[in-house]
Design an enzyme around this catalytic site. Structure first.
Site, mmCIF file in Angstrom:
data_model
loop_
_atom_site.group_PDB
_atom_site.id
_atom_site.type_symbol
_atom_site.label_atom_id
_atom_site.label_comp_id
_atom_site.label_asym_id
_atom_site.label_seq_id
_atom_site.Cartn_x
_atom_site.Cartn_y
_atom_site.Cartn_z
ATOM 1 C CG HIS A 57 -5.551 -10.961 -0.783
ATOM 2 N ND1 HIS A 57 -6.731 -10.295 -0.541
ATOM 3 C CD2 HIS A 57 -5.341 -11.751 0.303
ATOM 4 C CE1 HIS A 57 -7.207 -10.660 0.629
ATOM 5 N NE2 HIS A 57 -6.392 -11.546 1.170
ATOM 6 C CG ASP A 85 -1.310 -6.345 -1.695
ATOM 7 O OD1 ASP A 85 -0.814 -6.156 -0.566
ATOM 8 O OD2 ASP A 85 -2.216 -7.161 -1.912
ATOM 9 C CD GLN A 119 1.096 -11.714 3.567
ATOM 10 O OE1 GLN A 119 1.974 -11.962 4.401
ATOM 11 N NE2 GLN A 119 -0.184 -11.819 3.865
ATOM 12 C CE LYS A 173 -2.732 -9.339 5.622
ATOM 13 N NZ LYS A 173 -3.334 -10.651 5.869
ATOM 14 C CB CYS A 178 -8.103 -14.131 0.231
ATOM 15 S SG CYS A 178 -9.059 -14.208 1.725
HETATM 16 C C1 PLP Z 1 -1.175 -9.974 -0.323
HETATM 17 C C2 PLP Z 1 -2.348 -9.498 0.471
HETATM 18 N N1 PLP Z 1 -3.062 -8.461 0.034
HETATM 19 C C3 PLP Z 1 -4.116 -7.998 0.709
HETATM 20 C C4 PLP Z 1 -4.526 -8.556 1.892
HETATM 21 C C5 PLP Z 1 -5.720 -7.993 2.593
HETATM 22 O O1 PLP Z 1 -5.342 -7.428 3.774
HETATM 23 P P1 PLP Z 1 -6.438 -6.911 4.819
HETATM 24 O O2 PLP Z 1 -7.388 -8.040 5.012
HETATM 25 O O3 PLP Z 1 -5.648 -6.588 6.028
HETATM 26 O O4 PLP Z 1 -7.090 -5.710 4.221
HETATM 27 C C6 PLP Z 1 -3.812 -9.635 2.389
HETATM 28 C C7 PLP Z 1 -4.202 -10.288 3.665
HETATM 29 O O5 PLP Z 1 -4.938 -11.208 3.770
HETATM 30 C C8 PLP Z 1 -2.712 -10.119 1.668
HETATM 31 O O6 PLP Z 1 -2.012 -11.164 2.107
#
Ligand code: PLP
Lengths: 418, 149
Positions: free
Chosen positions: A135, A212, A215, A238, A376
């Site tokens: 991401h 990370d 998900q 999430k 993203c």
């Molecule tokens: C794999 C992953 N990492 C990071 C993020 C970023 O999360 P957040 O926008 O809650 O900081 C997301 C969500 O969009 C994600 O799916």
């Protein structure tokens, strides 16, 4: 994804009463454009059960004050709620201590915290290894560090199924690798990375690992001690909790050595104009008044997930994934992007002759909410040579019927546009 | 609001058979337009002679709305003066974003079919991408990338 999820028997999942679960989520009764809402955009954000909504409401009605400050009743209640949520999260991910559970705004802030704090010790030429399926939040902070400090960003490649190339990954680890920072589960592809192996390879060279987990945490049990990763980051929103609250788990010894991220109130023991003594963990990393209501909601979400059972959630979602994959394969012109053997319930689709953005609009009119775009993760789109995909990402309140409606809407989109 | 208001026959026709689609070796203006939200990407090529748009073509990949918008735009622009093109941009912009514009604004002609887009706020940028790219092509003579953000 974890050992226990694999040992859940079929009969456990068969008795999974999805209608009862759905009744816990008031928003699922909404209608969209005159149709029942089919919410299939859970990777973007999840819906909230009544228990979470109630916890936030209850907090503001009966507990609201600042934390760690007053001796008055409400302040004590607020502190109890906030620290109670931390303890629940500790147990949920099996951290050794609550000192290892830092509240942040979300995954993005968690990764930035590590990049700014741990990263401050990096030198020109040091390396950070990420993967091609990250991401943007696990790409950009390291690029910024590269531009500031001259570190080198190394990207482990993926294959056509959207799986990490483990040989190439291993080859990237070297003398100067200061951190491996990879996603546990890909939001764009659904790929579940072989994180135990990744950690084993990194630890073989004394390299710390950040996962990370944005998900991963909502969909299967995560045990940070069993994983043995140095950092694990995830977002409350999430996992059925409010927005604006998330968690950075870090091994205590490492967090102790790291400098604070931001400075201000809450993170100090003593301040004079000459110097400041920082607070103990985890408060050292929590400058300013935190998102207390968010933490209250997160604590409630954890309790809710525990009551449903992460193993049952994982098993049910796996059934949905299998069903949805089969159904999508019957849709003329549809192709699934991301076909990893080990996969979470994410169905990223391209449709011959129909751009993802048009899919998004057309299925929306059928009451089906999916995300269309690059999720993203633009490098993933570049790898698969698509501008965008339409992504259905599932949660344990989704049903086969909703997947059927998604597939029907895709067929309809082809009828309209091709 | 109905899907048919968005995906009108003319729009579908231009999506399926975009006009003026392809490279232009003798263009003297080339601009890339990019919509980071959905990944739509167009390259606009223009041959400007004095203040007359002698020829204009486009390439790239986009959704039905952005493709049809670019296609219809190139049709409408050929042979127009820069000043007329700018007025058309203003009119299209108003059509896409302002509540009570009369869609029969004479100069819009065929472009008036995009009035349905206004009811789909998330799609307005798809329809305006080509036009923003046009503005950049008119204003600058270098090669550049513009975005809808
Ligand atoms: C794999 C992953 N990492 C990071 C993020 C970023 O999360 P957040 O926008 O809650 O900081 C997301 C969500 O969009 C994600 O799916």
């Amino acid at each position: 994804m974890n050992a226990t999820a694999e040992t859940v028997t079929k009969s456990d999942a068969a008795v999974f009463d999805v209608e009862r679960i759905r009744a816990d989520f008031p928003i699922l009764a909404e209608r969209a454009h005159g149709q029942p809402l089919a919410y299939l955009d859970n990777a973007a954000t999840s819906q909230k059960p009544q228990a979470v909504i109630d916890a936030v409401n209850h907090y503001y009605r009966h507990q609201n004050a600042n934390v760690h400050r007053g001796v008055h009743l409400l302040s004590e209640r607020a502190t109890e709620v906030y620290e109670g949520a931390r303890d629940r999260v500790r147990d949920f991910i099996n951290a050794r201590s609550s000192r290892e559970v830092v509240f942040v705004r979300g995954t993005t802030e968690g990764i930035n915290l590590v990049a700014h704090s741990l990263g401050r010790g990096f030198r020109k030429g040091d390396e950070v290894v990420i993967s091609h399926m990250e991401h943007h939040s696990n790409i950009v902070p390291w690029q910024q560090l590269r531009d500031q400090l001259g570190i080198v960003l190394k990207v482990a490649p993926i294959n056509q199924a959207g799986e990490l190339d483990m040989e190439a990954f291993e080859a990237l680890l070297g003398e100067r690798t200061k951190l491996v920072s990879v996603t546990h589960v890909s939001n764009a592809l659904g790929t579940i990375n072989p994180v135990r192996r990744i950690i084993e390879l990194a630890h073989g060279r004394d390299i710390p690992v950040l996962l990370d987990g944005a998900q991963a945490v909502p969909h299967a049990g995560v045990d940070v001690q069993a994983l043995d990763c140095e950092f694990y980051v995830f977002s409350g929103h999430k996992m059925f909790a409010p927005t604006g609250i998330g968690v950075l788990y870090g091994k205590e010894a490492l967090l102790e050595r790291m400098p604070p991220f931001q400075g201000g109130g809450e993170m100090i023991k003593m301040v004079t104009f000459d110097r400041t003594v920082y607070a103990e963990l985890p408060h050292k990393f929590e400058a300013g008044t935190p998102n207390i209501a968010g933490a209250a909601g997160l604590g409630a979400a954890v309790a809710y997930l525990n009551a449903v059972g992460m193993d049952r959630i994982a098993a049910y979602e796996h059934q949905l994934l299998t069903y949805g994959t089969e159904q999508l394969q019957q849709v003329p012109g549809a192709r699934i992007i991301g076909t990893a053997r080990d996969k979470a319930a994410v169905l990223s689709v391209v449709l011959d002759g129909v751009h993802a953005h048009d899919i998004g609009t057309i299925v929306d009119r059928k009451g089906v909410a999916v995300r269309s775009g690059h999720h993203c993760a633009m490098p993933v789109m570049q790898f698969f040579k698509v501008a965008a995909t339409a992504r259905a990402s599932l949660a344990f309140y989704n049903t086969r019927d909703e997947l059927d409606r998604f597939c029907d809407a895709l067929r309809y989109a082809r009828e309209v546009l091709v | 609001m109905d899907l048919d208001d968005l995906y009108q026959e003319v729009i579908l026709d231009h999506k399926r058979n975009p006009r003026n689609f392809g490279p232009m070796p003798d263009a003297n203006r080339n601009v890339d337009g990019f919509n980071p939200l959905c990944g739509d990407h167009i390259h606009l090529h223009m041959k400007l002679a004095g203040d007359v748009i002698e020829d204009v073509r486009f390439e790239g990949e986009g959704c039905a709305i952005s493709t049809a918008s670019a296609s219809l735009m190139t049709e409408a622009l050929k042979g127009k003066r820069v000043e007329e093109a700018e007025r058309m941009f203003e009119a299209v912009h108003a059509l896409l974003t302002e509540e009570d514009v009369d869609p029969d604004l004479g100069q819009l002609g065929k472009l008036a079919i995009f009035s349905g887009v206004r009811q789909f706020p998330s799609r307005v940028k798809c329809a305006s991408l080509a036009w923003h790219t046009l503005c950049a092509a008119i204003q600058d003579d270098g090669d550049e990338v513009i975005t809808t953000e």
